[in-house]
Design an enzyme around this catalytic site. Structure first.
Site: not given
Ligand code: VG1
Ligand code: CO
Length: 542
Positions: A18, A113-114, A276, A278, A280-281, A343, A362-364, A375
């Protein structure tokens, strides 16, 4: 300049998910692993001779090793200039802004990221293109294809002190170590009414920002404490640590529980937020009022015109498919188009470039706008602060006003983590096969109206992305979405997204879990979650 050619052979599994290539640090530490992937990027991406490359990351363990190597490789591959954030730090939105501001042909963002960080945890590399956004699928596919044929990587000798701002030379390439915060903070000052927020702070408005020991700390301290006048200590966990203090920097009710508890306590401040790994959330919690990310997107869109950067109104609103339809209702009221994408932020890039959408989410807990192509966690926080300062309302009052006008989309996401990959795939395969038989079937009080596997056609370039999640729509307007995560590094994560809509004259102040109970039961019956995974409850509910 002496370019060294190092022979290599393909390493399996370098397919970006993703959001870039994410693996355990131990995997990235294998000889040639990062080099193969970075060389594959340099071999396939569009870039003029002497192009500029941006490099930065979220500060996690192994960043510095990969940054040093990426600089040596960029010089050997003919880049003319690398811009790197001091200390290797660049939040994802700041990297996007730097790429755009300095006309770079792209950037390497080193982040998972997270996902947690440290020697036994996760690492990641993401490539962003010249518009500042994540490489679209055609590019990530080409990078992946190249990793399967790669036979050499290129490097020159050289080392750069990335802790000191200034310019040096590696091979024939210039390396500029830049302040990671300055350009981004200036952009935020242009978009938002800092004077209005400062007045609110002077009037006693208080907040907590939890940077979760990840990349956002320096940005939040500069913007919230230095420029907006929030008292010192407003930013918690503000120093980026290589292991994020041992926590998951995932801004949700499980991993940011301290913040949640503080915001629900008597005497809580007006506003709470977290970001989070990096940057972006974002997580938004008002005093005694949690705002779901889907609602946050809708509420920001409905009020964005109150910020100077959006005073001219919005061109359109885009949301990922699993995100609730709350934003669609706002778009309808504003008389602007809404878009539903798969997504991942890479699907918003074309809509933003073409001027079809201004705000995306996004819902996340990812929200952002056309100011960058990622984001942006702090952006969302600042837009909330701007709106609250201008409106003089509490978060709770603003939410109630919104629901009274648009109705309320009760919403939750249930994650089943580290499920055995074969079991998760079997669940999805069985449910996919059953989709056509679902319409007309009843699950408790719910009756299925339609069910499909989401496929997206990009309105700008006509490309198609299939298998982007399974949707089940009920006659009452409620919805369940099933998909497998594309960012994990261990087994599979099943995500189940639940949404129940109540019109403005319906129940506005009920517990989300109660409103979703029938949907939760239906999800298990139709997908056999317990049967396939052995799990009786999700690991994380957000
Ligand atoms: C998750 C989230 C998605 C987001 C992605 C990257 O992906 O659901 O909405 O864009 O993380 O975000 P997945 O495929 O695990 O559902 V981040 O902040 O990790 O760059
Ligand atoms: Co992130």
């Amino acid at each position: 300049m002496t370019v060294e050619t190092i022979p290599t052979s393909p390493i399996a599994g370098q397919k970006p998910g993703t959001s870039g290539l994410r693996k355990k640090v131990r995997v990235f530490q294998q000889p040639g692993y990062a080099e193969n992937f970075i060389q594959a990027v340099f071999d396939v991406v569009e870039r003029p001779a002497g192009a500029t490359l941006v490099i930065g990351g979220d500060g996690r363990f192994h960043n510095r090793v990969v940054i040093a190597q990426a600089i040596r490789m960029a010089a050997a591959n003919g880049y003319g200039r690398v811009l790197v954030g001091q200390g290797g730090i660049l939040s994802t939105p700041a990297a996007s802004h730097v790429i755009r501001t300095y006309g770079a042909s792209g950037g390497l963002i080193l982040s998972a990221s997270h996902n947690p960080a440290g020697p036994d945890e996760d690492f990641g590399i993401k490539y962003n293109i010249a518009n500042g956004g994540p490489a679209p699928e055609a590019v990530t596919e080409a990078i992946y294809a190249r990793t399967q044929t790669i036979d050499r990587w290129l490097a020159v000798a050289g080392d750069v002190d990335i802790d000191s701002i200034g310019t040096s030379v590696v091979g024939d390439m210039t390396v500029e170590v830049i302040d990671p915060v300055a350009d981004y903070a200036a952009l935020m000052e242009r978009l938002f009414d800092f004077a209005a927020i400062r007045r609110a702070v002077a009037g006693g408005f208080r907040m907590i920002f939890d940077a979760m020991s990840a990349v956002t700390g320096p940005y939040a301290v500069e913007i919230l404490e230095r420029r907006l006048g929030f008292p010192a200590g407003t930013v918690r966990n503000g120093t980026p640590l290589e292991d994020f203090g041992g926590h998951h920097p995932d801004p949700n009710l499980v991993h940011a529980k301290d913040l949640y508890d503080a915001m629900m306590a008597p005497g809580a401040p007006d506003f709470g937020a977290a970001s989070d790994g990096d940057g972006d959330r974002n997580l938004i919690i008002g005093r005694h009022r949690f705002i779901t990310p889907s609602d946050s997107l809708a509420m920001l869109a409905a009020n964005a015109h109150l910020a100077p950067g959006y005073a001219g109104g919005l061109k359109g609103i885009a949301r990922s498919m699993p995100t609730s339809a709350a934003a669609d209702l706002v778009a309808k009221a504003l008389g602007i188009p809404s878009y539903e994408t798969p997504t991942g932020w890479k699907f918003f890039g074309n809509l933003l470039d073409a001027g079809l959408a201004t705000i995306c989410g996004e819902e996340s807990a990812g929200t952002g706008s056309d100011h960058v192509r990622e984001k942006d966690g702090l952006w969302a926080v600042l837009l909330w602060l701007n709106i609250l300062a201008v409106r003089g309302l509490s978060v709770d009052a603003l939410a109630r006003e919104h629901w009274a006008r648009f109705g309320r989309n009760y919403y939750a996401r249930h994650d089943y983590e580290a499920v055995e990959t074969a079991a998760a795939n079997a669940l999805m395969a069985e449910l996919t096969a059953a989709l056509s038989s679902l319409p007309g079937r009843a699950f408790g009080p719910l009756s299925v109206a339609a069910a499909d596997s989401f496929s997206y056609s990009d309105p700008v370039d006509g490309s198609t992305s299939a298998n982007q999640g399974l949707r089940v729509l009920f006659t009452c307007g409620s919805r369940i979405v099933f998909r497998l995560s594309g960012t994990g590094t261990e087994g599979a994560t099943l995500r189940v997204y639940l949404e129940a809509y109540q019109p403005p004259d319906g129940a506005m102040d009920r517990e989300t879990a109660d409103m979703l109970a029938d949907l939760i039961a239906a999800a298990d019956t139709m997908a056999g979650i317990t049967r396939h995974t052995g799990r009786t409850r999700p690991d994380v509910v957000t």
